[in-house]
Design a protein around this motif. Structure first.
Motif, PDB file in Angstrom:
ATOM      1  N   ARG A 155     -16.991  -0.462   1.450  1.00  0.00           N
ATOM      2  CA  ARG A 155     -16.136  -0.995   0.373  1.00  0.00           C
ATOM      3  C   ARG A 155     -15.941  -2.466   0.668  1.00  0.00           C
ATOM      4  O   ARG A 155     -15.099  -2.836   1.476  1.00  0.00           O
ATOM      5  CB  ARG A 155     -14.784  -0.239   0.347  1.00  0.00           C
ATOM      6  N   THR A 272      -3.883  -6.401   6.814  1.00  0.00           N
ATOM      7  CA  THR A 272      -3.328  -6.607   5.473  1.00  0.00           C
ATOM      8  C   THR A 272      -1.866  -6.216   5.455  1.00  0.00           C
ATOM      9  O   THR A 272      -1.019  -6.909   4.880  1.00  0.00           O
ATOM     10  CB  THR A 272      -4.110  -5.763   4.441  1.00  0.00           C
ATOM     11  N   ALA A 301      -3.982   3.269  -3.599  1.00  0.00           N
ATOM     12  CA  ALA A 301      -3.527   4.013  -2.418  1.00  0.00           C
ATOM     13  C   ALA A 301      -4.690   4.231  -1.465  1.00  0.00           C
ATOM     14  O   ALA A 301      -4.871   5.318  -0.910  1.00  0.00           O
ATOM     15  CB  ALA A 301      -2.917   5.352  -2.849  1.00  0.00           C
ATOM     16  N   GLY A 302      -5.516   3.194  -1.288  1.00  0.00           N
ATOM     17  CA  GLY A 302      -6.647   3.265  -0.365  1.00  0.00           C
ATOM     18  C   GLY A 302      -6.258   2.676   0.982  1.00  0.00           C
ATOM     19  O   GLY A 302      -5.080   2.696   1.363  1.00  0.00           O
ATOM     20  N   SER A 303      -7.253   2.130   1.686  1.00  0.00           N
ATOM     21  CA  SER A 303      -6.949   1.670   3.052  1.00  0.00           C
ATOM     22  C   SER A 303      -5.926   0.536   3.039  1.00  0.00           C
ATOM     23  O   SER A 303      -5.009   0.518   3.873  1.00  0.00           O
ATOM     24  CB  SER A 303      -8.222   1.263   3.787  1.00  0.00           C
ATOM     25  N   ALA A 304      -6.023  -0.391   2.082  1.00  0.00           N
ATOM     26  CA  ALA A 304      -5.054  -1.503   2.055  1.00  0.00           C
ATOM     27  C   ALA A 304      -3.665  -0.994   1.663  1.00  0.00           C
ATOM     28  O   ALA A 304      -2.660  -1.341   2.296  1.00  0.00           O
ATOM     29  CB  ALA A 304      -5.524  -2.591   1.098  1.00  0.00           C
ATOM     30  N   ILE A 335      -6.210   6.061  -8.607  1.00  0.00           N
ATOM     31  CA  ILE A 335      -7.060   6.180  -9.796  1.00  0.00           C
ATOM     32  C   ILE A 335      -6.708   7.416 -10.619  1.00  0.00           C
ATOM     33  O   ILE A 335      -6.917   7.467 -11.826  1.00  0.00           O
ATOM     34  CB  ILE A 335      -8.554   6.161  -9.378  1.00  0.00           C
ATOM     35  N   ALA A 450      -1.769 -14.040   0.131  1.00  0.00           N
ATOM     36  CA  ALA A 450      -1.469 -12.960   1.091  1.00  0.00           C
ATOM     37  C   ALA A 450      -2.779 -12.417   1.578  1.00  0.00           C
ATOM     38  O   ALA A 450      -3.256 -11.394   1.108  1.00  0.00           O
ATOM     39  CB  ALA A 450      -0.662 -11.853   0.427  1.00  0.00           C
ATOM     40  N   ASN A 452      -5.348 -11.472   4.859  1.00  0.00           N
ATOM     41  CA  ASN A 452      -5.220 -11.139   6.277  1.00  0.00           C
ATOM     42  C   ASN A 452      -5.805 -12.204   7.212  1.00  0.00           C
ATOM     43  O   ASN A 452      -5.656 -12.089   8.418  1.00  0.00           O
ATOM     44  CB  ASN A 452      -5.785  -9.743   6.580  1.00  0.00           C
TER      45      ASN A 452
HETATM   46  P1  NAI Z   1      -9.990   1.343  -1.352  1.00  0.00           P
HETATM   47  O1  NAI Z   1     -11.245   1.605  -2.080  1.00  0.00           O
HETATM   48  O2  NAI Z   1      -9.719   2.024  -0.061  1.00  0.00           O
HETATM   49  O3  NAI Z   1      -8.743   1.708  -2.332  1.00  0.00           O
HETATM   50  C1  NAI Z   1      -8.658   1.396  -3.694  1.00  0.00           C
HETATM   51  C2  NAI Z   1      -7.508   2.211  -4.278  1.00  0.00           C
HETATM   52  O4  NAI Z   1      -7.319   1.814  -5.633  1.00  0.00           O
HETATM   53  C3  NAI Z   1      -7.760   3.720  -4.280  1.00  0.00           C
HETATM   54  O5  NAI Z   1      -6.573   4.397  -3.961  1.00  0.00           O
HETATM   55  C4  NAI Z   1      -8.148   3.984  -5.723  1.00  0.00           C
HETATM   56  O6  NAI Z   1      -7.841   5.320  -6.134  1.00  0.00           O
HETATM   57  C5  NAI Z   1      -7.269   2.981  -6.443  1.00  0.00           C
HETATM   58  N1  NAI Z   1      -7.755   2.697  -7.779  1.00  0.00           N
HETATM   59  C6  NAI Z   1      -9.028   2.441  -8.166  1.00  0.00           C
HETATM   60  N2  NAI Z   1      -9.083   2.315  -9.516  1.00  0.00           N
HETATM   61  C7  NAI Z   1      -7.813   2.484  -9.959  1.00  0.00           C
HETATM   62  C8  NAI Z   1      -7.225   2.503 -11.251  1.00  0.00           C
HETATM   63  N3  NAI Z   1      -7.956   2.300 -12.350  1.00  0.00           N
HETATM   64  N4  NAI Z   1      -5.896   2.710 -11.336  1.00  0.00           N
HETATM   65  C9  NAI Z   1      -5.160   2.914 -10.228  1.00  0.00           C
HETATM   66  N5  NAI Z   1      -5.652   2.924  -8.982  1.00  0.00           N
HETATM   67  C10 NAI Z   1      -6.973   2.720  -8.861  1.00  0.00           C
HETATM   68  O7  NAI Z   1      -9.896  -0.208  -1.181  1.00  0.00           O
HETATM   69  P2  NAI Z   1      -8.888  -1.027  -0.226  1.00  0.00           P
HETATM   70  O8  NAI Z   1      -9.475  -1.245   1.114  1.00  0.00           O
HETATM   71  O9  NAI Z   1      -7.566  -0.373  -0.275  1.00  0.00           O
HETATM   72  O10 NAI Z   1      -8.880  -2.448  -0.963  1.00  0.00           O
HETATM   73  C11 NAI Z   1      -8.376  -2.551  -2.268  1.00  0.00           C
HETATM   74  C12 NAI Z   1      -8.407  -4.001  -2.707  1.00  0.00           C
HETATM   75  O11 NAI Z   1      -7.536  -4.742  -1.896  1.00  0.00           O
HETATM   76  C13 NAI Z   1      -9.768  -4.661  -2.615  1.00  0.00           C
HETATM   77  O12 NAI Z   1      -9.983  -5.450  -3.762  1.00  0.00           O
HETATM   78  C14 NAI Z   1      -9.668  -5.528  -1.420  1.00  0.00           C
HETATM   79  O13 NAI Z   1     -10.460  -6.691  -1.549  1.00  0.00           O
HETATM   80  C15 NAI Z   1      -8.212  -5.889  -1.453  1.00  0.00           C
HETATM   81  N6  NAI Z   1      -7.763  -6.241  -0.118  1.00  0.00           N
HETATM   82  C16 NAI Z   1      -7.129  -7.440   0.010  1.00  0.00           C
HETATM   83  C17 NAI Z   1      -6.755  -7.863   1.257  1.00  0.00           C
HETATM   84  C18 NAI Z   1      -6.026  -9.137   1.417  1.00  0.00           C
HETATM   85  O14 NAI Z   1      -5.889  -9.604   2.529  1.00  0.00           O
HETATM   86  N7  NAI Z   1      -5.537  -9.714   0.357  1.00  0.00           N
HETATM   87  C19 NAI Z   1      -7.074  -7.086   2.457  1.00  0.00           C
HETATM   88  C20 NAI Z   1      -7.656  -5.792   2.198  1.00  0.00           C
HETATM   89  C21 NAI Z   1      -7.999  -5.420   0.939  1.00  0.00           C
END
Ligand code: NAI
Length: 550
Positions: A155, A272, A301-304, A335, A450, A452
């Motif tokens: 991802r 994060t 509700a994914g890893s972040a 989702i 914000a 990391n």
């Molecule tokens: P992930 O794939 O683990 O989680 C994504 C989450 O969003 C899942 O729970 C999924 O069900 C949900 N989702 C997807 N489509 C949706 C919808 N239409 N409605 C509601 N929920 C929906 O990804 P992760 O690791 O959690 O990252 C998510 C985002 O956060 C990425 O864009 C990533 O770039 C960003 N991120 C930003 C960071 C920062 O430092 N600003 C650090 C880590 C991640």
């Protein structure tokens, strides 16, 4: 370059090799005496330059590139030819270079990785190496590796499964260890753990460089990652593993599997979470409110999301709530809608945040019902915080806290301009990428980033310097406090929740000092405790300067 390595080239008469060695070369900055001593005469134009003049040329060449992706390619070629000059240029102006080397440009580079590819960097450990990962890792020429950043490409930012194209992320992340926190590059190793990809477009692309197969089932994946983690302990016994951009479910389960066994952390979860808590410390200071009184709604509700929730729970506990009370103040949406008690598709980590509520896929209705004080977007869905959602936040709160963290730029759940306009300038806003300042009603706001990168290079510096046995959540909460404490009252007045990017090196070194102190206090360091941590740490920092050859 060390005098020793220069002389060894001299002995071997290998001036050309020296000139072409990216970690050693001074290029046109060799003095006439060095050129004579090292067999370099005639191999370089006659003018003897210093590194500042070389940097001027780099900046001039960068200026003629049409866009940031071309600047990214140019800079990485510079890193491949003259590492010292690359870091000299980048460290002189981090605010300019961060968005080029990292979010959002690195995301676009990953999308085209196989097409932009020039030469290998780091290591590719693939399923083909199963059973002999230890032997393959031993091919790396440096033996004292202190931090590995490893991705499966599962991802990548908000761009989904990019398979081996994800290699741009560990490379970029580790460049920032040096650019933002002055950790020497030799201690760092980027790795792409190639387990195939579900991305049909890539599997069909003739220039795709990864394994052309689908990802394995969880059991096979676990065995492969177990072997990798064990091999790292054997080949690089002082090494910390930084997990980055794995598929959400893998990120969560592998962190749980290894965090108490080896030195490791997951940046998407802990880094994060830490930077978000840091931003919230400042937002709550502006609002003169406490963590324990907040209600948080996550969109994603994914890893972040789970990582942020975990750190916010820790911050609420430090503010007097029990585990149960803190979790009860956190709501999540994914989702498939709101995480509520009738859901049967949730992981154990997600089940911690369910509430008794009817099923709902309506974010606006949930905002109106829950009335969160803090809304955090980590969904990868750009523009999902619509005007009605933001206005509902503004009705429920005098100063709504709205973090739209998804990357890259177009994935942000809302822009700062929208957040300030739709809340009539009341929002306390941060995004995952740096947006330019916004003027609303005659007032200029500085939207925070914000991201990391305020935390993981600092943790990396502390990990590298102390050679810690474990990386704990306490270290990330400490980092959050240290980052937050570096924003001045005046900056908070402009809505700034994080230190200015131009000050990132100083911010990271101070943060690393706080983290290193925790490592020593908890008896986790594998080096002797210095009398005073801060000057000791500063004495270890990498400096992007040529060392004269004697
Ligand atoms: P992930 O794939 O683990 O989680 C994504 C989450 O969003 C899942 O729970 C999924 O069900 C949900 N989702 C997807 N489509 C949706 C919808 N239409 N409605 C509601 N929920 C929906 O990804 P992760 O690791 O959690 O990252 C998510 C985002 O956060 C990425 O864009 C990533 O770039 C960003 N991120 C930003 C960071 C920062 O430092 N600003 C650090 C880590 C991640």
């Amino acid at each position: 370059m060390s005098a020793e390595s220069g002389s060894s080239y001299q002995k071997n008469g290998g001036g050309v090799e020296l000139l072409n060695a990216p970690k050693l070369t001074h290029g046109t900055a060799y003095t006439l005496a060095e050129r004579a001593a090292l067999g370099l005469e005639g191999l370089i134009p006659p003018s003897v330059e210093n590194i500042e003049r070389q940097a001027d040329r780099v900046r001039q060449q960068l200026g003629s590139k049409p866009d940031d992706l071309e600047r990214y390619i140019y800079l990485n070629q510079l890193a491949d030819t003259n590492e010292t000059l690359f870091y000299h240029v980048v460290m002189a102006d981090p605010a300019y270079f961060l968005p080029i080397l990292y979010d959002p440009t690195v995301g676009y580079a990953c999308l085209k990785f196989g097409h932009l590819y020039r030469r290998p960097r780091g290591m590719y450990i693939s399923l083909q190496h199963k059973g002999r990962i230890r032997q393959v890792l031993s091919n790396w020429p440096v033996k004292d590796v202190r931090v590995i950043c490893v991705s499966t490409g599962g991802r990548i930012l908000g761009l989904g499964d990019l398979g081996a194209n994800g290699m741009g992320i560990p490379i970029g992340k580790l460049q920032l260890y040096t650019a933002c926190a002055a950790v020497p590059q030799d201690a760092l190793l980027p790795i792409l753990l190639d387990c195939g990809t579900e991305n049909q477009g890539l599997l069909a692309d003739p220039l795709y460089l990864g394994l052309r197969q689908r990802r394995p089932a969880d059991d096979e994946m676990t065995g492969f990652v177990d072997e990798f983690v064990e091999a790292v302990q054997n080949v690089f016994p002082s090494c910390c593993i930084h997990f980055e951009d794995w598929r959400g479910t893998d990120a969560v389960r592998f962190l749980a599997r290894y965090q108490n066994q080896v030195s490791c952390f997951n940046d998407d979860i802990q880094g994060t979470g830490s930077v978000v808590v840091g931003g919230l410390f400042n937002a709550l200071q502006i609002k003169k409110e406490r963590f324990r009184d907040q209600t948080v709604l996550f969109f994603g509700a994914g890893s972040a999301g789970l990582g942020n929730a975990r750190m916010i729970v820790e911050a609420m506990k430090l503010d007097g709530l029990s585990n149960e009370e803190a979790r009860g103040r956190i709501w999540m949406f994914d989702i498939n809608g709101l995480l509520e008690t009738s859901r049967t598709d949730l992981s154990p980590e997600q089940q911690l945040y369910v509430h008794p509520h009817a099923p709902s896929k309506d974010l606006l209705a949930v905002v109106e019902f829950v009335k969160p004080t803090i809304l955090i977007g980590v969904s990868t869905v750009g523009q999902s915080f619509t005007q009605p959602v933001i206005e509902a936040m503004a009705r429920a709160n005098d100063r709504p806290i709205i973090f739209a963290l998804s990357n890259p730029t177009e994935k942000a759940e809302c822009t700062p301009d929208q957040a300030y306009r739709w809340t009539r300038g009341k929002a306390l806003y941060a995004a995952g990428v740096q947006f330019p300042p916004v003027t609303y009603n005659g007032k200029t706001f500085l939207p925070g980033q914000a991201n990391n990168f305020y935390v993981y290079p600092a943790v990396g510096l502390a990990v590298w310097a102390t050679n810690t046995r474990r990386v704990t959540d306490e270290m990330f909460i400490t980092a959050a406090r240290a980052v937050a404490s570096q924003v001045t009252d005046e900056q908070r007045g402009l809505g700034l929740l994080f230190p200015l990017q131009k000050d990132v090196l100083e911010a990271e070194v101070r943060t690393a000092g706080a983290v290193a102190t925790v490592i020593f206090d908890r008896g986790l360091a594998r080096v002797e405790r210095p009398r005073d941590v801060d000057p000791w740490l500063r004495g270890l920092l990498y400096r992007p300067e040529y060392v004269p050859v004697r």
